[in-house]
Structure formats: C-alpha cells, structure tokens
Scaffold this motif. Structure first.
Motif, mmCIF file in Angstrom:
data_model
loop_
_atom_site.group_PDB
_atom_site.id
_atom_site.type_symbol
_atom_site.label_atom_id
_atom_site.label_comp_id
_atom_site.label_asym_id
_atom_site.label_seq_id
_atom_site.Cartn_x
_atom_site.Cartn_y
_atom_site.Cartn_z
ATOM 1 N N MET A 20 0.828 -1.181 0.000
ATOM 2 C CA MET A 20 0.000 0.000 0.000
ATOM 3 C C MET A 20 0.869 1.240 0.000
ATOM 4 S SD MET A 20 -3.411 -0.091 1.884
ATOM 5 C CE MET A 20 -4.533 -1.392 2.004
ATOM 6 N N GLU A 21 1.776 1.323 -0.913
ATOM 7 C CA GLU A 21 2.614 2.495 -0.997
ATOM 8 C C GLU A 21 1.798 3.660 -1.534
ATOM 9 O OE1 GLU A 21 6.284 1.973 -3.017
ATOM 10 O OE2 GLU A 21 6.571 -0.009 -2.170
ATOM 11 N N GLY A 22 2.127 4.844 -1.067
ATOM 12 C CA GLY A 22 1.426 6.026 -1.547
ATOM 13 C C GLY A 22 0.208 6.390 -0.712
ATOM 14 N N PHE A 23 -0.190 5.542 0.248
ATOM 15 C CA PHE A 23 -1.342 5.834 1.100
ATOM 16 C C PHE A 23 -0.848 6.303 2.454
ATOM 17 C CE2 PHE A 23 -5.560 4.505 -0.383
ATOM 18 C CZ PHE A 23 -5.211 4.235 -1.690
ATOM 19 N N GLY A 24 -0.547 7.559 2.604
ATOM 20 C CA GLY A 24 -0.126 8.106 3.888
ATOM 21 C C GLY A 24 1.211 7.545 4.290
ATOM 22 N N GLY A 25 1.463 7.517 5.584
ATOM 23 C CA GLY A 25 2.720 6.988 6.078
ATOM 24 C C GLY A 25 3.821 8.038 6.016
ATOM 25 N N GLU A 26 4.912 7.750 6.698
ATOM 26 C CA GLU A 26 6.004 8.703 6.786
ATOM 27 C C GLU A 26 6.774 8.807 5.477
ATOM 28 O OE1 GLU A 26 7.026 10.789 9.306
ATOM 29 O OE2 GLU A 26 5.133 10.250 10.237
ATOM 30 N N GLY A 27 7.138 7.675 4.895
ATOM 31 C CA GLY A 27 8.005 7.689 3.728
ATOM 32 C C GLY A 27 7.251 7.716 2.415
ATOM 33 N N ALA A 28 5.951 7.825 2.454
ATOM 34 C CA ALA A 28 5.167 7.769 1.228
ATOM 35 C C ALA A 28 5.353 9.050 0.426
ATOM 36 C CB ALA A 28 3.694 7.565 1.552
ATOM 37 N N ALA A 29 5.576 8.905 -0.863
ATOM 38 C CA ALA A 29 5.741 10.067 -1.744
ATOM 39 C C ALA A 29 4.366 10.483 -2.244
ATOM 40 C CB ALA A 29 6.645 9.698 -2.904
ATOM 41 N N ALA A 30 4.039 11.731 -2.018
ATOM 42 C CA ALA A 30 2.737 12.240 -2.458
ATOM 43 C C ALA A 30 2.858 12.771 -3.883
ATOM 44 C CB ALA A 30 2.271 13.346 -1.524
ATOM 45 N N SER A 31 1.783 12.656 -4.619
ATOM 46 C CA SER A 31 1.807 13.142 -5.988
ATOM 47 C C SER A 31 1.808 14.669 -5.992
ATOM 48 C CB SER A 31 0.601 12.604 -6.752
ATOM 49 O OG SER A 31 -0.577 13.221 -6.278
ATOM 50 N N PRO A 32 2.313 15.275 -7.049
ATOM 51 C CA PRO A 32 2.339 16.746 -7.112
ATOM 52 C C PRO A 32 0.943 17.372 -7.049
ATOM 53 C CG PRO A 32 3.744 15.810 -8.821
ATOM 54 C CD PRO A 32 3.021 14.675 -8.162
ATOM 55 N N VAL A 33 -0.047 16.661 -7.575
ATOM 56 C CA VAL A 33 -1.419 17.185 -7.536
ATOM 57 C C VAL A 33 -1.929 17.238 -6.100
ATOM 58 C CG1 VAL A 33 -3.795 16.761 -8.273
ATOM 59 C CG2 VAL A 33 -1.913 16.393 -9.877
ATOM 60 N N SER A 34 -1.683 16.170 -5.344
ATOM 61 C CA SER A 34 -2.152 16.166 -3.962
ATOM 62 C C SER A 34 -1.372 17.172 -3.116
ATOM 63 C CB SER A 34 -2.068 14.769 -3.362
ATOM 64 O OG SER A 34 -0.727 14.346 -3.255
ATOM 65 N N GLN A 35 -0.082 17.375 -3.423
ATOM 66 C CA GLN A 35 0.691 18.396 -2.701
ATOM 67 C C GLN A 35 0.133 19.783 -2.969
ATOM 68 O OE1 GLN A 35 4.751 17.817 -3.932
ATOM 69 N NE2 GLN A 35 5.171 16.318 -2.312
ATOM 70 N N ARG A 36 -0.185 20.082 -4.210
ATOM 71 C CA ARG A 36 -0.761 21.390 -4.565
ATOM 72 C C ARG A 36 -2.125 21.572 -3.914
ATOM 73 N NH1 ARG A 36 2.934 24.871 -6.408
ATOM 74 N NH2 ARG A 36 4.123 23.958 -8.088
ATOM 75 N N ALA A 37 -2.917 20.503 -3.902
ATOM 76 C CA ALA A 37 -4.234 20.589 -3.267
ATOM 77 C C ALA A 37 -4.089 20.835 -1.769
ATOM 78 C CB ALA A 37 -5.027 19.313 -3.526
ATOM 79 N N HIS A 38 -3.123 20.167 -1.151
ATOM 80 C CA HIS A 38 -2.889 20.361 0.277
ATOM 81 C C HIS A 38 -2.407 21.790 0.566
ATOM 82 C CE1 HIS A 38 -2.085 19.309 4.396
ATOM 83 N NE2 HIS A 38 -0.834 19.755 4.274
ATOM 84 N N GLU A 39 -1.514 22.306 -0.273
ATOM 85 C CA GLU A 39 -1.044 23.682 -0.109
ATOM 86 C C GLU A 39 -2.182 24.680 -0.283
ATOM 87 O OE1 GLU A 39 2.239 24.434 -2.714
ATOM 88 O OE2 GLU A 39 3.396 22.745 -1.918
ATOM 89 N N ALA A 40 -3.036 24.446 -1.280
ATOM 90 C CA ALA A 40 -4.180 25.343 -1.498
ATOM 91 C C ALA A 40 -5.134 25.289 -0.305
ATOM 92 C CB ALA A 40 -4.918 24.951 -2.779
ATOM 93 N N TRP A 41 -5.348 24.079 0.241
ATOM 94 C CA TRP A 41 -6.225 23.952 1.413
ATOM 95 C C TRP A 41 -5.637 24.663 2.625
ATOM 96 C CZ3 TRP A 41 -10.993 23.173 2.531
ATOM 97 C CH2 TRP A 41 -11.353 22.932 3.845
ATOM 98 N N ARG A 42 -4.321 24.534 2.817
ATOM 99 C CA ARG A 42 -3.671 25.219 3.939
ATOM 100 C C ARG A 42 -3.773 26.732 3.788
ATOM 101 N NH1 ARG A 42 2.125 23.425 5.024
ATOM 102 N NH2 ARG A 42 1.898 25.169 6.438
ATOM 103 N N MET A 43 -3.607 27.262 2.572
ATOM 104 C CA MET A 43 -3.722 28.698 2.329
ATOM 105 C C MET A 43 -5.149 29.166 2.588
ATOM 106 S SD MET A 43 -1.939 31.344 1.448
ATOM 107 C CE MET A 43 -0.542 30.779 0.532
ATOM 108 N N TYR A 44 -6.115 28.381 2.127
ATOM 109 C CA TYR A 44 -7.532 28.695 2.362
ATOM 110 C C TYR A 44 -7.829 28.720 3.858
ATOM 111 C CZ TYR A 44 -12.582 27.951 2.466
ATOM 112 O OH TYR A 44 -13.919 28.048 2.740
ATOM 113 N N GLN A 45 -7.348 27.705 4.579
ATOM 114 C CA GLN A 45 -7.575 27.635 6.028
ATOM 115 C C GLN A 45 -6.866 28.782 6.745
ATOM 116 O OE1 GLN A 45 -9.681 25.309 7.374
ATOM 117 N NE2 GLN A 45 -9.517 26.562 9.188
ATOM 118 N N TYR A 46 -5.707 29.197 6.277
ATOM 119 C CA TYR A 46 -4.977 30.315 6.870
ATOM 120 C C TYR A 46 -5.803 31.598 6.783
ATOM 121 C CZ TYR A 46 -1.552 34.073 7.270
ATOM 122 O OH TYR A 46 -0.894 35.215 7.638
ATOM 123 N N TYR A 47 -6.326 31.888 5.599
ATOM 124 C CA TYR A 47 -7.116 33.117 5.440
ATOM 125 C C TYR A 47 -8.457 33.021 6.160
ATOM 126 C CZ TYR A 47 -3.690 35.095 2.326
ATOM 127 O OH TYR A 47 -2.533 35.611 1.829
#
Length: 193
Positions: free
Chosen positions: A1-28
C-alpha cells in the motif's frame, strides 16, 4: 500500500498542490475569525448578489426555497443551547430554570463562526447552481414563499417559547451592568470624602 499516507510515502504533485491550497484557504479563513462585522458584511453582499441574480433571471425558486430551509435550520442551531434540558440529562452545565439557580453561561449548539461559514457557503453554492438550467424547476413561487413564512413563524414561535421557558437569551448584548452602590461624585466630578 505504498502512496497511502505513512512517513516515507511520496505524495503526488497534484495532492501536494491541493494540500497547499487547502492550507492557504484555512490560513485566510482563520485570519477572518476576529473580524465578525466584516465577515457578516461580506455575507450580506454575497446574499444580495444571489438575490439580484434570482430576481433578474426570474427563476431558480426551488433553489431559493431549499436555501431558505437550510438557513432556517442553521438559525435554529444558532439560537439553541448546546444541551437542551427537555431532551438530554447530563452532569454538565445546564440552563437555570429558577431565579435561585446558579448562573451557567449560554453555549450555542452552532457557534457563530460555523453559522457564518455555513451560511456563506450555502449562498455561494446556491449562486453557482443558478448557472445550470437543470436546477431551474418550474414552480409557482408564491406558494413556496407562503409555506416558508408559515414554517418560519411556527419554528420561531416554538424557539421563543423554549427561550422563555428556560430563561435564556442567546445573544451577547454587552457587559451586564447592575445597579449597585452609586458613586458619591458631585457636580464637578470630584468625590466628597
């Protein structure tokens, strides 16, 4: 089950961008928390834009009716105490029922920020829905308006009678002032000791 959470799992660039956008939204969103007046003014502007759109299109009355029912549900949650003495019996804070009871602060079932956020989201979603003709169901809007008004009056009457029965006011009107000792200041403002 690689890619599903975990410490060493590499996240896709799309999910990283979505997470960054969500963090920015939550910040404002968090930055708006102390500015309640400006938040509510913004919501009123969004509501006015929605109402103007529905008025000029002359349609989407079923969306407006559903929005009104949802807002009424939010209002009831905003005006209701967290612990309803008629329904739940708990060991936590309860509303005082007699004048001799200890003062317990009013804790809402739906806090003001969540009330504002849900209301604003509802107006935005309803506004977006007005751009899709499949949501424009033909209805005779005066009947929906009359039904909503009757529903509002009956619900508010029940809520107000609950407020009177359990002696609580769900609004902060400011600091309470009690008529205690009067200052013995003279007309010049100095105290006569």
């Amino acid at each position: 089950m690689e890619g599903f959470g975990g410490e060493g799992a590499a996240a896709s660039p799309v999910s990283q961008r979505a997470h960054e956008a969500w963090r920015m939204y939550q910040y404002y969103l968090d930055k708006t928390t102390p500015h309640s007046v400006y938040r509510w003014i913004g919501t009123l502007v969004i509501a006015a834009i929605y109402c103007l759109r529905v008025y000029y299109i002359q349609g989407f009355y079923i969306i407006s009716y559903a929005l009104g029912i949802y807002l009424l549900n939010l209002l009831i949650g905003f005006l209701s105490p967290l612990v309803d003495p008629e329904i739940e019996i708990t060991d936590g804070p309860l509303l005082p029922t007699k004048g001799s009871d200890e003062f317990k602060p009013f804790i809402r079932r739906l806090p003001e920020f969540k009330f504002w956020y849900s209301m604003t989201k509802a107006f935005c979603i309803a506004f977006v829905m007005t751009f899709f003709s499949m949501f424009d169901v033909p209805v005779f809007w005066p009947i929906l308006l009359c039904y909503w008004i009757v529903l509002f009056v009956l619900t508010m009457r029940r809520q107000i009678s609950h407020m009177i029965k359990y002696k609580y006011v769900p609004f902060n009107i400011g600091k309470q002032r009690y008529g205690g000792k009067k200052s013995s200041a003279g007309p010049s403002g100095s105290r006569a000791d």
